[in-house]
Design a protein around this motif. Structure first.
Motif, PDB file in Angstrom:
ATOM      1  N   SER A   1      -4.208  14.978  10.802  1.00 58.61           N
ATOM      2  CA  SER A   1      -3.695  13.586  10.350  1.00 58.61           C
ATOM      3  C   SER A   1      -4.994  12.707  10.392  1.00 58.61           C
ATOM      4  CB  SER A   1      -2.800  13.074  11.436  1.00 58.61           C
ATOM      5  OG  SER A   1      -3.155  12.801  12.731  1.00 58.61           O
ATOM      6  N   GLY A   2      -4.657  11.538   9.547  1.00 54.76           N
ATOM      7  CA  GLY A   2      -5.869  10.828   9.486  1.00 54.76           C
ATOM      8  C   GLY A   2      -6.440  10.561   8.104  1.00 54.76           C
ATOM      9  N   GLY A   3      -6.293  11.514   7.246  1.00 55.19           N
ATOM     10  CA  GLY A   3      -7.048  11.354   5.951  1.00 55.19           C
ATOM     11  C   GLY A   3      -6.573  10.504   5.108  1.00 55.19           C
TER      12      GLY A   3
ATOM     13  N   LEU B   1     -13.177   6.560   8.821  1.00 55.31           N
ATOM     14  CA  LEU B   1     -12.071   7.202   8.716  1.00 55.31           C
ATOM     15  C   LEU B   1     -12.253   8.219  10.369  1.00 55.31           C
ATOM     16  CD1 LEU B   1     -10.930   9.027   5.544  1.00 55.31           C
ATOM     17  CD2 LEU B   1      -9.809   7.111   6.703  1.00 55.31           C
ATOM     18  N   ARG B   2     -11.146   8.331  10.912  1.00 53.10           N
ATOM     19  CA  ARG B   2     -11.051   9.043  11.982  1.00 53.10           C
ATOM     20  C   ARG B   2      -9.720  10.244  11.837  1.00 53.10           C
ATOM     21  NH1 ARG B   2      -9.988   8.305  18.695  1.00 53.10           N
ATOM     22  NH2 ARG B   2      -7.873   7.950  17.876  1.00 53.10           N
ATOM     23  N   LEU B   3     -10.147  11.384  11.784  1.00 59.77           N
ATOM     24  CA  LEU B   3      -9.212  12.455  11.469  1.00 59.77           C
ATOM     25  C   LEU B   3      -8.811  12.799  13.022  1.00 59.77           C
ATOM     26  CD1 LEU B   3     -10.801  14.331   8.824  1.00 59.77           C
ATOM     27  CD2 LEU B   3      -9.623  12.486   8.576  1.00 59.77           C
ATOM     28  N   SER B   4      -7.803  13.367  13.199  1.00 62.77           N
ATOM     29  CA  SER B   4      -7.241  14.012  14.412  1.00 62.77           C
ATOM     30  C   SER B   4      -6.455  15.227  14.118  1.00 62.77           C
ATOM     31  CB  SER B   4      -6.024  12.834  15.027  1.00 62.77           C
ATOM     32  OG  SER B   4      -6.547  11.714  15.235  1.00 62.77           O
ATOM     33  N   CYS B   5      -6.520  16.061  15.090  1.00 66.45           N
ATOM     34  CA  CYS B   5      -6.044  17.461  15.105  1.00 66.45           C
ATOM     35  C   CYS B   5      -5.285  17.598  16.407  1.00 66.45           C
ATOM     36  CB  CYS B   5      -6.887  18.610  14.683  1.00 66.45           C
ATOM     37  SG  CYS B   5      -6.264  20.238  15.086  1.00 66.45           S
ATOM     38  N   ALA B   6      -3.861  17.416  16.281  1.00 67.59           N
ATOM     39  CA  ALA B   6      -3.139  17.600  17.559  1.00 67.59           C
ATOM     40  C   ALA B   6      -2.660  19.348  17.694  1.00 67.59           C
ATOM     41  CB  ALA B   6      -1.870  16.931  17.415  1.00 67.59           C
ATOM     42  N   THR B   7      -2.823  19.883  18.605  1.00 69.95           N
ATOM     43  CA  THR B   7      -2.438  21.137  18.684  1.00 69.95           C
ATOM     44  C   THR B   7      -1.431  21.344  19.954  1.00 69.95           C
ATOM     45  OG1 THR B   7      -3.964  21.614  20.842  1.00 69.95           O
ATOM     46  CG2 THR B   7      -4.677  21.860  18.883  1.00 69.95           C
ATOM     47  N   SER B   8      -0.449  22.446  19.860  1.00 69.50           N
ATOM     48  CA  SER B   8       0.610  22.782  20.520  1.00 69.50           C
ATOM     49  C   SER B   8       0.723  24.369  20.895  1.00 69.50           C
ATOM     50  CB  SER B   8       1.675  22.080  20.013  1.00 69.50           C
ATOM     51  OG  SER B   8       1.945  22.487  18.814  1.00 69.50           O
ATOM     52  N   GLY B   9       1.128  24.830  21.686  1.00 71.46           N
ATOM     53  CA  GLY B   9       1.653  26.109  21.839  1.00 71.46           C
ATOM     54  C   GLY B   9       0.961  27.066  22.409  1.00 71.46           C
ATOM     55  N   GLY B  10      -0.223  26.412  23.019  1.00 68.75           N
ATOM     56  CA  GLY B  10      -1.430  27.214  23.707  1.00 68.75           C
ATOM     57  C   GLY B  10      -2.144  26.294  24.676  1.00 68.75           C
ATOM     58  N   THR B  11      -3.249  27.112  25.406  1.00 67.75           N
ATOM     59  CA  THR B  11      -4.015  26.358  26.322  1.00 67.75           C
ATOM     60  C   THR B  11      -5.182  25.449  25.698  1.00 67.75           C
ATOM     61  OG1 THR B  11      -3.121  27.756  28.094  1.00 67.75           O
ATOM     62  CG2 THR B  11      -5.009  26.379  28.613  1.00 67.75           C
TER      63      THR B  11
ATOM     64  N   ASP C   1      -9.972  15.547  23.548  1.00 67.02           N
ATOM     65  CA  ASP C   1      -9.404  15.032  24.590  1.00 67.02           C
ATOM     66  C   ASP C   1      -8.358  15.985  25.156  1.00 67.02           C
ATOM     67  OD1 ASP C   1      -7.833  13.968  26.520  1.00 67.02           O
ATOM     68  OD2 ASP C   1      -7.648  11.962  25.489  1.00 67.02           O
ATOM     69  N   ASN C   2      -8.970  16.803  26.116  1.00 65.51           N
ATOM     70  CA  ASN C   2      -8.208  17.892  26.623  1.00 65.51           C
ATOM     71  C   ASN C   2      -6.877  17.639  27.347  1.00 65.51           C
ATOM     72  OD1 ASN C   2     -10.388  19.507  25.782  1.00 65.51           O
ATOM     73  ND2 ASN C   2     -10.780  20.332  27.481  1.00 65.51           N
ATOM     74  N   ALA C   3      -6.676  16.384  27.748  1.00 66.97           N
ATOM     75  CA  ALA C   3      -5.560  15.909  28.259  1.00 66.97           C
ATOM     76  C   ALA C   3      -4.531  15.591  27.084  1.00 66.97           C
ATOM     77  CB  ALA C   3      -5.759  14.649  29.027  1.00 66.97           C
ATOM     78  N   LYS C   4      -4.930  15.345  25.847  1.00 61.46           N
ATOM     79  CA  LYS C   4      -3.986  14.973  24.900  1.00 61.46           C
ATOM     80  C   LYS C   4      -4.022  16.267  23.980  1.00 61.46           C
ATOM     81  CE  LYS C   4      -4.906  10.050  24.823  1.00 61.46           C
ATOM     82  NZ  LYS C   4      -5.188   8.715  24.054  1.00 61.46           N
ATOM     83  N   THR C   5      -4.680  17.292  24.373  1.00 57.39           N
ATOM     84  CA  THR C   5      -4.880  18.456  23.498  1.00 57.39           C
ATOM     85  C   THR C   5      -4.999  18.125  21.966  1.00 57.39           C
ATOM     86  OG1 THR C   5      -2.313  18.715  23.067  1.00 57.39           O
ATOM     87  CG2 THR C   5      -3.196  19.716  25.028  1.00 57.39           C
ATOM     88  N   THR C   6      -5.900  17.249  21.930  1.00 56.67           N
ATOM     89  CA  THR C   6      -6.359  16.829  20.516  1.00 56.67           C
ATOM     90  C   THR C   6      -7.819  16.943  20.016  1.00 56.67           C
ATOM     91  OG1 THR C   6      -4.155  15.346  20.369  1.00 56.67           O
ATOM     92  CG2 THR C   6      -6.239  14.889  18.864  1.00 56.67           C
ATOM     93  N   VAL C   7      -8.320  17.039  19.041  1.00 56.33           N
ATOM     94  CA  VAL C   7      -9.566  17.137  18.810  1.00 56.33           C
ATOM     95  C   VAL C   7      -9.775  15.878  17.489  1.00 56.33           C
ATOM     96  CG1 VAL C   7      -9.535  19.076  17.056  1.00 56.33           C
ATOM     97  CG2 VAL C   7     -11.812  18.335  17.991  1.00 56.33           C
ATOM     98  N   TYR C   8     -10.816  15.222  17.544  1.00 60.69           N
ATOM     99  CA  TYR C   8     -11.124  14.068  16.475  1.00 60.69           C
ATOM    100  C   TYR C   8     -12.415  14.434  15.793  1.00 60.69           C
ATOM    101  CZ  TYR C   8      -8.025  12.087  19.784  1.00 60.69           C
ATOM    102  OH  TYR C   8      -6.885  11.733  20.561  1.00 60.69           O
ATOM    103  N   LEU C   9     -12.276  14.099  14.454  1.00 62.68           N
ATOM    104  CA  LEU C   9     -13.482  13.725  13.781  1.00 62.68           C
ATOM    105  C   LEU C   9     -13.795  12.100  13.232  1.00 62.68           C
ATOM    106  CD1 LEU C   9     -15.872  15.610  12.610  1.00 62.68           C
ATOM    107  CD2 LEU C   9     -14.579  15.645  10.369  1.00 62.68           C
ATOM    108  N   GLN C  10     -14.643  11.633  13.718  1.00 62.56           N
ATOM    109  CA  GLN C  10     -15.054  10.319  13.329  1.00 62.56           C
ATOM    110  C   GLN C  10     -16.131  10.422  12.099  1.00 62.56           C
ATOM    111  OE1 GLN C  10     -13.894   7.032  14.635  1.00 62.56           O
ATOM    112  NE2 GLN C  10     -14.721   6.457  12.666  1.00 62.56           N
TER     113      GLN C  10
END
Length: 127
Positions: free
Chosen positions: A7-9, A18-28, A73-82
């Motif tokens: 998201s974030g585009g 822009l700051r792009l975010s990538c939220a993950t789920s279903g794994g570690t 942010d491993n706690a939020k399981t999200t990677v960002y691209l600023q």
């Protein structure tokens, strides 16, 4: 089932950010080496940036070095691209990608090294 959702585009003027975010789920998430790739119309998918499992090592394509910053942010399981100082040539669909490892992890730049992919988010930079 591992899912990655970007998201974030959007549409932004040259020089903008822009700051792009990538939220993950279903794994570690902490086991994943994460990366961003992009694909412009009529071009092959290209590597943008990658980050190791703990977030203390990163690697960038020369074309974005100094303007893009990858973080996680491993706690939020999200990677960002600023993204800063956007240029029209940054226009592309941006994808996040991941592969799982139980070792320290290698910061691959080849897209085939990454098993999991998101659907992408469009970034359009107007001049």
């Amino acid at each position: 089932q591992v899912q990655l959702v970007e998201s974030g585009g959007g549409l932004v003027q040259a020089g903008g950010s822009l700051r792009l975010s990538c939220a993950t789920s279903g794994g570690t998430f902490s086991r994943y080496v994460m990366a961003w790739f992009r694909q412009a119309p009529g071009k092959e998918r290209e590597f943008v940036a990658t980050i190791n499992r703990s977030g203390d090592y990163t690697y960038y394509a020369d074309s974005v070095k100094g303007r893009f910053t990858i973080s996680r942010d491993n706690a939020k399981t999200t990677v960002y691209l600023q993204i800063r100082s956007l240029k029209p040539e940054d226009t592309a669909v941006y994808y996040c990608a991941a592969y799982e490892t139980y070792s320290y992890g290698v910061l691959y730049t080849q897209h085939h090294a990454y098993k999991y992919w998101g659907q992408g988010t469009q970034v359009t930079v107007s001049s």
